[in-house]
Write a protein that holds these residues in place. Sequence first.
Motif, short mmCIF file in Angstrom:
data_model
loop_
_atom_site.label_atom_id
_atom_site.label_comp_id
_atom_site.label_asym_id
_atom_site.label_seq_id
_atom_site.Cartn_x
_atom_site.Cartn_y
_atom_site.Cartn_z
N HIS B 71 19.81 40.59 58.14
CA HIS B 71 19.60 42.02 58.61
C HIS B 71 18.91 42.77 57.38
CE1 HIS B 71 22.56 41.57 61.96
NE2 HIS B 71 22.94 40.48 61.26
N SER B 72 18.67 44.04 57.68
CA SER B 72 17.78 44.60 56.60
C SER B 72 18.89 45.56 55.65
CB SER B 72 16.83 45.48 57.13
OG SER B 72 16.13 44.48 58.20
N GLU B 73 18.20 45.33 54.52
CA GLU B 73 19.19 46.17 53.63
C GLU B 73 18.61 47.65 53.54
OE1 GLU B 73 22.20 46.02 51.47
OE2 GLU B 73 21.84 48.07 51.41
N MET B 74 19.26 48.59 53.92
CA MET B 74 18.54 49.69 53.97
C MET B 74 19.65 50.97 53.33
SD MET B 74 18.89 50.70 57.89
CE MET B 74 20.34 50.00 59.19
N GLY B 75 20.30 50.41 52.41
CA GLY B 75 21.36 51.11 51.84
C GLY B 75 22.68 51.06 52.06
N GLN B 76 23.24 50.49 53.26
CA GLN B 76 24.29 50.17 53.75
C GLN B 76 25.05 49.01 53.04
OE1 GLN B 76 22.03 48.19 54.86
NE2 GLN B 76 22.09 47.28 56.60
N GLY B 77 24.44 48.42 52.03
CA GLY B 77 25.10 47.40 51.33
C GLY B 77 25.66 46.05 51.92
N ILE B 78 24.86 45.61 52.87
CA ILE B 78 24.98 44.27 53.39
C ILE B 78 24.28 43.14 52.46
CG2 ILE B 78 25.24 44.54 56.03
CD1 ILE B 78 22.28 43.89 55.83
N TRP B 79 23.55 43.55 51.58
CA TRP B 79 23.20 42.98 50.60
C TRP B 79 24.11 41.95 49.61
CZ3 TRP B 79 17.64 41.70 50.27
CH2 TRP B 79 17.21 41.12 49.13
N THR B 80 25.20 42.82 49.54
CA THR B 80 26.54 42.42 49.05
C THR B 80 27.52 41.96 49.98
OG1 THR B 80 26.02 44.26 47.52
CG2 THR B 80 27.86 43.43 47.53
N ALA B 81 27.71 42.53 51.31
CA ALA B 81 28.86 42.25 52.04
C ALA B 81 28.37 40.91 52.62
CB ALA B 81 29.10 43.30 53.08
N LEU B 82 27.24 40.84 52.86
CA LEU B 82 27.31 39.37 53.60
C LEU B 82 27.28 38.16 52.59
CD1 LEU B 82 24.21 39.99 56.51
CD2 LEU B 82 26.92 40.11 56.57
N PRO B 83 26.76 38.28 51.60
CA PRO B 83 26.95 37.20 50.67
C PRO B 83 28.52 37.06 50.32
CG PRO B 83 24.83 38.46 49.81
CD PRO B 83 25.49 39.07 51.00
N MET B 84 29.07 38.07 50.35
CA MET B 84 30.61 37.99 49.85
C MET B 84 31.26 36.97 50.96
SD MET B 84 31.63 41.97 49.29
CE MET B 84 33.48 41.46 49.27
N LEU B 85 30.73 37.21 52.21
CA LEU B 85 31.40 36.44 53.24
C LEU B 85 31.02 34.67 53.08
CD1 LEU B 85 30.60 38.26 56.44
CD2 LEU B 85 32.54 38.33 54.92
N ILE B 86 29.91 34.53 52.56
CA ILE B 86 29.64 32.88 52.39
C ILE B 86 30.16 32.53 50.93
CG2 ILE B 86 27.53 31.79 51.41
CD1 ILE B 86 25.56 32.69 53.65
N ALA B 87 30.12 33.46 50.03
CA ALA B 87 30.73 33.05 48.65
C ALA B 87 32.25 32.85 48.76
CB ALA B 87 30.30 34.11 47.60
N GLU B 88 32.72 33.61 49.67
CA GLU B 88 34.18 33.56 49.98
C GLU B 88 34.63 32.04 50.25
OE1 GLU B 88 37.06 35.95 49.90
OE2 GLU B 88 37.74 33.77 49.40
N GLU B 89 34.02 31.51 51.40
CA GLU B 89 34.32 30.19 51.86
C GLU B 89 33.71 29.07 51.00
OE1 GLU B 89 36.07 29.67 54.35
OE2 GLU B 89 36.65 31.41 55.03
N LEU B 90 32.68 29.52 50.24
CA LEU B 90 32.12 28.42 49.27
C LEU B 90 32.71 28.23 48.07
CD1 LEU B 90 29.41 26.68 49.16
CD2 LEU B 90 28.07 28.82 48.67
N ASP B 91 33.49 29.12 47.69
CA ASP B 91 34.09 29.19 46.54
C ASP B 91 33.06 29.10 45.58
OD1 ASP B 91 36.83 29.39 46.93
OD2 ASP B 91 36.73 27.56 47.80
N ALA B 92 32.02 30.12 45.52
CA ALA B 92 30.78 30.05 44.69
C ALA B 92 31.14 31.04 43.57
CB ALA B 92 29.82 30.64 45.47
N ASP B 93 30.53 30.65 42.43
CA ASP B 93 30.48 31.79 41.22
C ASP B 93 29.76 32.68 41.74
OD1 ASP B 93 29.90 32.94 38.86
OD2 ASP B 93 29.23 31.12 37.92
N TRP B 94 30.41 33.90 41.82
CA TRP B 94 29.51 35.09 42.31
C TRP B 94 28.39 35.48 41.24
CZ3 TRP B 94 29.05 37.62 46.49
CH2 TRP B 94 28.85 38.93 46.64
N SER B 95 28.55 34.98 40.18
CA SER B 95 27.36 35.74 39.19
C SER B 95 26.14 34.88 39.34
CB SER B 95 27.97 35.35 37.90
OG SER B 95 28.11 34.17 37.50
#
Lengths: 151, 721
Positions: B71-95
């Motif tokens: 999806h396109s980041e137009m200010g609504q913040g999915i550039w952050t929210a969608l990665p949160m979904l992946i990083a949650e299940e991946l147990d990724a290092d957020w940084s």
Amino acid sequence: MKLTVNGTAHEVDAPPDMPLLWVLRDLIGLTGTKFGCGMAQCGACTVHLDGTPMRSCITPAAAAADRSVTTIEGLSADGSHPVQRAWAELDVVQCGYCQSGQIMSAVALLAANAKPSDADIDAALSGNLCRCGTYQRIRAAVHRAAELSKA
Amino acid sequence: MNDLSNASRRRFLKAGAAVVGGGLVIAFTVPLAKRFAGGGEAAPAAPAAAPAANAFLRVGSDDSVTVLIAHSEMGQGIWTALPMLIAEELDADWSRVRVEHAPAAPVYAHTVFGMQMTGGSSSTWSEFERYRQAGATARALLVQAAAKQWGVNPADCRVENGIVSSGSHSARFGELAEAANALPAPDKVALKEPKDWKLIGKATKRLDTPEKITGRATFGMDVKFDGLLTAVVARPPVFGGTVKSYDAAKAKAVPGVRSVVQVPSGIAVVADHFWAARQGREALSVEWDLGPNAALDTAALQAEFQRLADTPGLAAAKAGDPAQAMKQAARQLQADYSVPYLAHAPMEPLNATVRIGPDRCEIWAGTQFQTLDQMVAAQITGLKPEQVQIHTTFLGGGFGRRATPTSDFVSEAVHVAKAAGQPVKTVWTREDDVRGGYYRPAYLHRVHIGVDDKGLPLAWQHAVVGQSILVGTPMEPMMVKDGVDATSVEGVVDSPYLKGIGAHRVEIHSPKTGIPVLWWRSVGHSHTAFVMEGLVDELALAAKQDPVEYRRALLKDHPRHLGVLNLAAEKAGWATPPPKGRARGVAVHESFGSIIAQVAEVSAQDGRIRVHRVTCAVDCGIAVNPIGIAAQMESGVAFGLGAALHSRLDFREGRVQQSNFHDYVVLRLDEMPQVDVHIVPSTEKPGGVGEPGTPPVAPAVANAVAALTGKRLRELPLRLA
């Protein structure tokens, strides 16, 4: 025409009435300064001329000759200017398009007034539009930047 | 409500390596888009799932996790929210999480709408499963790789912060990526229980901040490469006009102008840079055939809407016999509500950059509608859609304007590049943008309500008059049923108030005017919330009841509505008197799967309405990123308040009267109220947050003005004098 932008001298071939905005963006390649309205109504194009905030979309390039131009790119190399740090801390940006102008206006305000009131901020930044409505966080971030600048 | 596709129907595919340091690539396809949210009609089949895999995430050998957002980041913040979904299940290092816009490809089709797009406040809820599944699948592969390497049972491995460990063994994601990539993807992965979430629900700062505070972020406007020219297009002064003749001699004499070419939308002046192109357009002489809309006039349109409202329309909702029930009414209320045409006016004027080669067309654009842009560009260039490559840049605001079913600003740029025979960035001026159409349509609502002796509604007749945004577009088959455009009446026909009234009828008229119209942040709710919440407030006051109490009675069977209403009232101090000279107004409205209540505190001086504070309670189901939700509520309030207080577009002799921010007035910082956001804790599936903050603000303010002055304002923008 000779222009000094962020401390670097540039020789540009521009008609004298070409607005500084387009010289910066299209001739020098500094695209951090934005086009929003072309008539000084939105502030997205705000830069500093010898430290004074100007709307570069209506400022003829000739008016900037032999003066020092500062753009968002010249504020800091890494986003470490107190205003930028405050912006990051308070998660101000949304689409981000207006934010270069907002930040340049805020920097100029703080240079002139180290501890601005809400009314001072309203007066200094109401010329900078934000369609995402980040205004509340901008106000808070200017106050925060004032604190960070003191430290 | 949002109907998520069935996760079990998804096939997960693992793509080949050869991406960023031999990293792990996870991709998957959704065989069919099931339904359109809200409409309930079956959506057409999604584009066939691509056998070639595209990645939703990459794990680099440098330990970076790159999330590709569909999806396109137009200010609504999915550039952050969608990665949160992946990083949650991946147990990724957020940084170590990085983000990119995905290219345009069928694999990135919206899980519900069936094409790659951003809109309807749907990105987070529509990806809530798909992105978590991607993260969980990648995690399982990394664990398998580690377990195999160490000769241990995968179940004995744990993952934290981008590190897999078991006993004395430990390895970083980057060290395991290549081995993981050689393994077959598991058929099924288990998702975490909500109680185990570490990121979802945690206030998480935006990942796009560093580039957006330093001027480094690339918007469409900022695309540059050697040989790129800039075009400005002269378009007809009236919608539907065409070029009769033109003289380009003076334009071509402007230094820097390279060519002047005719395209379907007008005459394009192509130059070395924007300023030369704009000067060239000034020098251009065009004679227009104004076409059929040269007499368009706001007053005449309003008169026509008034006339239509009194004629029978198409039924959009009906129950019982409202005419009969009206006879039982103790009192009646008749009211007209109206709203004007509105421009979206995103801060970044429209633009698109196009480079056409013999077997490829490349487009750089801040677009919300990649699939349609791709199809339209393919038609224009004679290429196949897959030969059209779209580089989605950051969007300098969208609000719906960058999701045009006609692909207007992108297709025009393709025409210009094709006609010029060179790579061209086509740039709109602000005036072009304000006068360029695709507006939120003007609407008139004519409503007749009968109430019982307690002041509760027992009959409700409602006529809605306004242009359909969908008739004549590719969305028509999905969202227009029996002539009723669902987006014209959403917020009315599904209103909880209406559902409680045994006798009601909603009729719709969709006049054609020649004005291009489009969704505008919150779509139909941008007017229906104003109407419904204004009317309910009128009924409350007429019944001499407290507006919050009155709503509580009507919403007694709607616990989530009651939840936000009560929370907003409590936090706003509804039970205590407002400061002297101020009054409060309330509104509660559901849209895009979320329910919002707002209390506005206003004063008025010299006829000017001043909004001091807006207390906002939001129930958006599971709150993925609370800080982003708060930002979207603030944003929705600011956007809606500018329209409530100021914005309007008028037509005279076919011409749009407004042109730039001096006369198309939007909210400025000095009018920004304090916005306090309170999120209702919830385990319901996520709803949207980009748009739902907008609808309640206009009625909350109008209701506060009524409480303050006794004057009921039924027209936007609100005018006291």
